[in-house]
Write an enzyme that holds these catalytic residues in place. Structure first.
Site, PDB file in Angstrom:
ATOM      1  CB  SER A 196      -0.807  -0.109   1.199  1.00 20.38           C
ATOM      2  OG  SER A 196      -1.832   1.322   1.236  1.00 20.38           O
ATOM      3  CE  LYS A 246       0.056   1.911  -4.057  1.00 22.65           C
ATOM      4  NZ  LYS A 246       0.438   0.516  -4.168  1.00 22.65           N
ATOM      5  CE1 TYR A 270       1.056   4.702  -6.212  1.00 17.66           C
ATOM      6  CE2 TYR A 270       1.076   5.972  -4.495  1.00 17.66           C
ATOM      7  CZ  TYR A 270       1.518   5.183  -5.095  1.00 17.66           C
ATOM      8  OH  TYR A 270       2.336   4.027  -4.232  1.00 17.66           O
TER       9      TYR A 270
END
Length: 272
Positions: A134, A152, A148
């Site tokens: 992560s 995550k 992004y």
């Protein structure tokens, strides 16, 4: 006791560092990369202890085939490290559909397919450890890293749920949450959206907030990852780097304060 570790994105960065460290201490490693030539040095040095596999994690059928090939070759898979991924830099409004879907395909769906593929093997063994790469930005939203961040955050939700689902099978799940590191993540492997002038101020402020001290030394993560793999009771979450915990602590203090200030409104919305 030597373990068999399947690690994606082993061509460079964290993936290659960790793969070599595992091989150095005698573990067996299944290392995947889009270009197998990037693994030639490890193959020549470690021989039969490494199984290099060409893999695009976005291909679900190929993910399942790679996991089965690893099981057939080494007889077991003790640890899966879902490391493959890349950074997409850009604001929400700047991001195209193609860029957004590609980011989620690699960072989230590729990780999901490999997790699904390895679970039957680990259930049959009665043990296993799935390590999902992560990020600190899976817990803290950062401007101009919008998709992004989203990928995550999705990995965080999946990992926490998966951990609860498979614990009774003897399978552990860990979310690794690095702060920034001086890998190629922000370099040639990154994708940049086409910038809009309206977001130049936000972009400049973000860049100004990141100094040289923010970036950790990639090799320094190796002892922590080895200790994690060896742990009999690994944590659900593990920060990497000195900046991660203070960032999350401040973020959650701010969230709690805001939730508290709206608590009466929230409670009234229950209706009884």
């Amino acid at each position: 006791m030597a373990k068999t570790i399947f690690i994606t994105g082993a061509s460079r960065g964290f993936g290659k560092l960790w793969a070599e460290a595992l091989l150095q201490r005698g573990d067996k490693v299944v290392a995947t990369a889009r270009d197998l030539r990037t693994l030639d040095d490890l193959v020549s040095k470690y021989g039969s202890n490494i199984l290099p596999l060409q893999l695009d994690v976005n291909d679900r059928a190929a993910d399942f085939a790679a996991i089965q090939k690893a099981k057939d070759h080494f007889g077991s898979i003790d640890v899966l490290i879902n490391n493959a991924g890349y950074g997409l830099f850009g604001a929400v409004e700047e991001t195209t559909e193609e860029e957004a879907r590609a980011q989620m395909e690699t960072n989230f769906f590729g990780l999901l397919w490999l997790s699904q593929a390895v679970l039957p093997i680990m259930r049959e063994q009665g043990h296993g450890h799935i390590i999902q790469l992560s990020s600190i930005v899976g817990l803290v939203g950062v401007p101009v890293l919008s998709l992004y961040n989203a990928s995550k955050f999705a990995v965080e939700g999946l990992g926490e749920t998966l951990a609860a689902e498979v614990k009774h099978f003897g399978i552990n799940v860990t979310l690794l949450e690095p702060n920034g590191y001086a890998t190629d993540w922000g370099g040639s492997s990154a994708i940049q959206t086409t910038p809009m002038p309206e977001y130049e101020g936000v972009r400049a402020a973000f860049q100004a907030s990141v100094d040289d001290d923010f970036w950790g030394v990639p090799a320094a993560t190796t002892p922590a990852v080895l200790q994690l793999i060896d742990s009999e009771n690994p944590p659900l979450r593990l920060f990497l780097g000195k900046k991660a915990y203070p960032m999350v602590k401040q973020t959650y203090e701010n969230r709690l304060a805001e939730w508290d200030s709206w608590a009466e409104v929230s409670t009234a919305a229950h209706g009884k």
